[in-house]
Scaffold this motif. Structure first.
Motif, PDB file in Angstrom:
ATOM      1  N   GLU A 124      -7.794   6.783   4.861  1.00  0.00           N
ATOM      2  CA  GLU A 124      -7.404   5.475   5.401  1.00  0.00           C
ATOM      3  C   GLU A 124      -5.955   5.430   5.872  1.00  0.00           C
ATOM      4  O   GLU A 124      -5.532   4.450   6.484  1.00  0.00           O
ATOM      5  CB  GLU A 124      -7.642   4.368   4.378  1.00  0.00           C
ATOM      6  N   ASP A 125      -5.188   6.500   5.608  1.00  0.00           N
ATOM      7  CA  ASP A 125      -3.820   6.594   6.130  1.00  0.00           C
ATOM      8  C   ASP A 125      -3.805   7.128   7.560  1.00  0.00           C
ATOM      9  O   ASP A 125      -2.745   7.179   8.185  1.00  0.00           O
ATOM     10  CB  ASP A 125      -2.970   7.517   5.254  1.00  0.00           C
ATOM     11  N   HIS A 131       0.817  -1.219   0.000  1.00  0.00           N
ATOM     12  CA  HIS A 131       0.000   0.000   0.000  1.00  0.00           C
ATOM     13  C   HIS A 131       0.844   1.259   0.000  1.00  0.00           C
ATOM     14  O   HIS A 131       0.336   2.356  -0.238  1.00  0.00           O
ATOM     15  CB  HIS A 131      -0.915   0.006   1.230  1.00  0.00           C
TER      16      HIS A 131
END
Length: 116
Positions: free
Chosen positions: A88-89, A62
């Motif tokens: 989402e980080d 990712h």
């Protein structure tokens, strides 16, 4: 135990960038690996990227396209450049290091929050 201190976290908008820094008093050539981790589902920490004492880098799937790990031997820091950040980080990013003698260490973490 290897002492590590993270910095550089913060609140950013989707698509923006951040650079995290991991500082140590150790000579980076004596650290077998320095790595960045972040939370993963199930309360585990997942590897983001690592760099060896020889400067060899490794990235999680990712992170390959958007993150970059680098080091400054003189400053004794290992940086994680994160581009095009996504919600989402979001999470606490931790620095980890180990030595060939079996010492390990974790920093206390730095919070990254991505909004939008």
């Amino acid at each position: 135990q290897v002492q590590l201190v993270e910095s550089g976290g913060g609140l950013v908008q989707t698509g923006e960038s951040l650079t995290l820094s991991c500082g140590t008093s150790r000579n980076l050539f004596t650290l077998k690996t320095v790595a960045w981790y972040r939370p993963a589902p199930g309360s585990q920490r997942e590897l983001v990227a690592s760099i060896s004492n020889l400067g060899i880098t490794n990235y999680a799937g990712h992170a390959k396209e958007r993150f970059s790990i680098s080091r400054d031997i003189r400053k004794k820091t290992v940086d994680l450049r994160m581009d095009n950040l996504k919600p989402e980080d979001t999470g606490v990013y931790y620095c980890y290091a180990d030595t060939y003698e079996g010492e390990t260490g974790w920093g206390l973490g730095t919070q990254v929050t991505v909004q939008g």
